[in-house]
Motif scaffolding. Sequence first.
Motif, short mmCIF file in Angstrom:
data_model
loop_
_atom_site.label_atom_id
_atom_site.label_comp_id
_atom_site.label_asym_id
_atom_site.label_seq_id
_atom_site.Cartn_x
_atom_site.Cartn_y
_atom_site.Cartn_z
N CYS A 180 0.84 -1.21 0.00
CA CYS A 180 0.00 0.00 0.00
C CYS A 180 0.87 1.25 0.00
N PHE A 181 1.90 1.27 0.82
CA PHE A 181 2.80 2.42 0.88
C PHE A 181 3.47 2.64 -0.48
N LEU A 182 3.96 1.56 -1.07
CA LEU A 182 4.61 1.67 -2.38
C LEU A 182 3.63 2.11 -3.46
N ALA A 183 2.39 1.67 -3.36
CA ALA A 183 1.37 2.11 -4.32
C ALA A 183 1.13 3.60 -4.20
N GLY A 184 1.13 4.11 -2.97
CA GLY A 184 0.98 5.55 -2.78
C GLY A 184 2.13 6.33 -3.38
N ILE A 185 3.33 5.82 -3.22
CA ILE A 185 4.51 6.47 -3.80
C ILE A 185 4.39 6.48 -5.32
N PHE A 186 4.06 5.34 -5.90
CA PHE A 186 3.95 5.26 -7.35
C PHE A 186 2.85 6.19 -7.86
N PHE A 187 1.73 6.25 -7.16
CA PHE A 187 0.64 7.13 -7.58
C PHE A 187 1.09 8.58 -7.57
N ALA A 188 1.88 8.97 -6.57
CA ALA A 188 2.41 10.34 -6.53
C ALA A 188 3.28 10.60 -7.75
N PHE A 189 4.11 9.64 -8.12
CA PHE A 189 4.96 9.80 -9.30
C PHE A 189 4.12 9.93 -10.57
N THR A 190 3.02 9.17 -10.67
CA THR A 190 2.20 9.25 -11.88
C THR A 190 1.50 10.59 -12.00
N GLN A 191 1.25 11.25 -10.88
CA GLN A 191 0.63 12.57 -10.94
C GLN A 191 1.62 13.61 -11.45
N LYS A 192 2.88 13.43 -11.08
CA LYS A 192 3.93 14.36 -11.52
C LYS A 192 4.39 14.03 -12.95
N TYR A 193 4.46 12.74 -13.26
CA TYR A 193 4.95 12.27 -14.56
C TYR A 193 3.89 11.37 -15.21
N PRO A 194 2.93 11.96 -15.93
CA PRO A 194 1.83 11.18 -16.51
C PRO A 194 2.27 10.04 -17.42
N VAL A 195 3.48 10.12 -17.96
CA VAL A 195 3.97 9.04 -18.83
C VAL A 195 4.02 7.71 -18.06
N LEU A 196 4.13 7.78 -16.73
CA LEU A 196 4.17 6.57 -15.91
C LEU A 196 2.81 5.89 -15.80
N GLN A 197 1.78 6.50 -16.35
CA GLN A 197 0.45 5.91 -16.26
C GLN A 197 0.23 4.84 -17.33
N GLN A 198 1.20 4.59 -18.16
CA GLN A 198 1.02 3.63 -19.25
C GLN A 198 1.74 2.31 -18.92
N GLU A 199 2.83 2.03 -19.62
CA GLU A 199 3.53 0.76 -19.48
C GLU A 199 4.14 0.59 -18.10
N ALA A 200 4.66 1.67 -17.53
CA ALA A 200 5.26 1.56 -16.19
C ALA A 200 4.22 1.15 -15.16
#
Length: 125
Positions: free
Chosen positions: A43-63
Motif C-alpha cells: 500500500c505504501f509503495l502504491a501511494g509512492i507510485f501514484f504520486a509519481f504518476t501525478q507528476k509524470y503522466p507518462v508513468l500511467q502507461q507501461e510503467a
Amino acid sequence: MNWLLVALGGAIGACCRYSASVWLVKPNGLFPWTTWGVNLLGCFLAGIFFAFTQKYPVLQQEARLFLMVGILGGFTTFSSFGLETFQLLRQGQNGMALGYAFSSLMIGVMLLSLGFYLFQAILKN
C-alpha cells in the motif's frame, strides 16, 4: 507487449512475496505477520507510485502495468489475506481476525496516503 510487462512484473512481485515469507521472522504462529506486512508495504509503495504518476503522466502507461499491476499485484495478496482471516475465525480467534482485517484495511489506506503525500511533496521540489 502489455501482457509481457504484467507477466514479468508479476513474477518479480511473486518472488519478492515468497522471499518475504521465507526471510521474515514470525513472532508467533497465530497472527499472519508476513501477509500483513507485505500488504501494508505494498500500500505504501502504491501511494509512492501514484504520486509519481501525478507528476509524470507518462508513468500511467507501461510503467503502471509493470510496477502496479505486475510487481505490486504479485507482491501483495488479497487471497492470502482472506484465507488467513478465515482460518483465524475457524480457530476461534475472532478478536485477532477482526484486528487483522481492520488493521490491514485502515493502516493500508493510511500508508498509501502517506506514501502519496510524502512523495508528492518531495516531487514538487
